[in-house]
Write a protein that holds these residues in place. Sequence first.
Motif, mmCIF file in Angstrom:
data_model
loop_
_atom_site.group_PDB
_atom_site.id
_atom_site.type_symbol
_atom_site.label_atom_id
_atom_site.label_comp_id
_atom_site.label_asym_id
_atom_site.label_seq_id
_atom_site.Cartn_x
_atom_site.Cartn_y
_atom_site.Cartn_z
ATOM 1 N N ALA A 56 1.085 -1.059 0.333
ATOM 2 C CA ALA A 56 0.192 0.169 -0.017
ATOM 3 C C ALA A 56 0.944 1.283 0.456
ATOM 4 O O ALA A 56 1.002 2.170 0.973
ATOM 5 N N PRO A 57 1.594 1.272 -0.935
ATOM 6 C CA PRO A 57 1.964 2.643 -1.359
ATOM 7 C C PRO A 57 1.587 4.324 -0.876
ATOM 8 O O PRO A 57 1.223 3.795 -1.613
ATOM 9 N N ASP A 58 2.278 5.004 -0.059
ATOM 10 C CA ASP A 58 1.233 5.904 -0.548
ATOM 11 C C ASP A 58 2.355 7.136 -0.905
ATOM 12 O O ASP A 58 2.038 8.560 -0.309
ATOM 13 N N GLY A 59 3.279 6.800 -1.433
ATOM 14 C CA GLY A 59 4.132 8.355 -2.016
ATOM 15 C C GLY A 59 5.030 8.928 -1.302
ATOM 16 O O GLY A 59 5.850 9.810 -1.544
ATOM 17 N N SER A 60 5.502 8.357 -0.271
ATOM 18 C CA SER A 60 6.593 8.932 0.808
ATOM 19 C C SER A 60 7.826 8.897 -0.271
ATOM 20 O O SER A 60 7.590 7.907 -0.305
ATOM 21 N N ALA A 61 8.395 9.199 0.611
ATOM 22 C CA ALA A 61 10.193 9.054 0.339
ATOM 23 C C ALA A 61 10.718 8.001 0.545
ATOM 24 O O ALA A 61 11.249 7.073 -0.444
ATOM 25 N N SER A 62 10.390 7.454 1.820
ATOM 26 C CA SER A 62 10.744 5.928 2.097
ATOM 27 C C SER A 62 9.955 4.798 1.242
ATOM 28 O O SER A 62 10.779 3.711 0.812
ATOM 29 N N HIS A 63 8.672 4.668 1.307
ATOM 30 C CA HIS A 63 8.467 3.920 -0.091
ATOM 31 C C HIS A 63 8.402 4.866 -1.271
ATOM 32 O O HIS A 63 8.894 3.230 -2.270
#
Length: 235
Positions: A63-70
């Motif tokens: 469930a990627p949320d677009g954050s830098a870590s993802h």
Amino acid sequence: MAQALAPTTAPPPATPSRSSRRRTRRLVGLGVAVGTLLVAVVLSVAIGSALLPLDVVWQALTAPDGSASHATISGARVDRTLLGIVVGASLGVAGALIQALTRNPLADPGVLGVNAGASFAVTLAVAVFGVTRIDQYLPFAFVGAVVGSAVVYLAASGGRGGPTPLRLTLVGVAFTAVLLGISQTLALIDTETFDRMRFWGAGTITDRPTGTAADIAPFVLAGLLAAAFCARPLN
């Protein structure tokens, strides 16, 4: 009557044939190889220069949320892993084919001029035509590899005995040395070419442009299929 009551000797148990034992060993080896590959894939996605918890890695994949870590996981690490699988399969099959063809367990594609021809063609493409992308490298690399291999084979075919494995190896090593010297000369004349060729020749799978694995996958698949059809005659 006594013969009828006498105990009968049980037939000896059937021993597995050599082919069945060989097939079993191959299946076990294949299972171990696939398991090792899966472990390597998990480690490649989970471990990197950025220390990220495993739950963050799992969320980035599901469930990627677009954050830098993802984005680091779903982009850089996944792309790196896929590219490593594709390139590793290509190098492994190429090495097996060359070893079978030359009957030399230490041979690699560099022996028959494959690498030298491809590198020389890409060097010319960078120096003369200014190519910079992987999709531009591929046609030149393929043409150079085919031409280099053909030159080595034709040169080794001269004289008596034809293209023996020893002759192919000797001619390939000499041809590789010649093309490598020319490529290095061209790269040293043009500093921009030298910088690009140094980065390309290093063969790293990190920091590759997005879509590199997809660009080379069709060619790799075609090569693997061709190798599968050639495997039995080369064995």
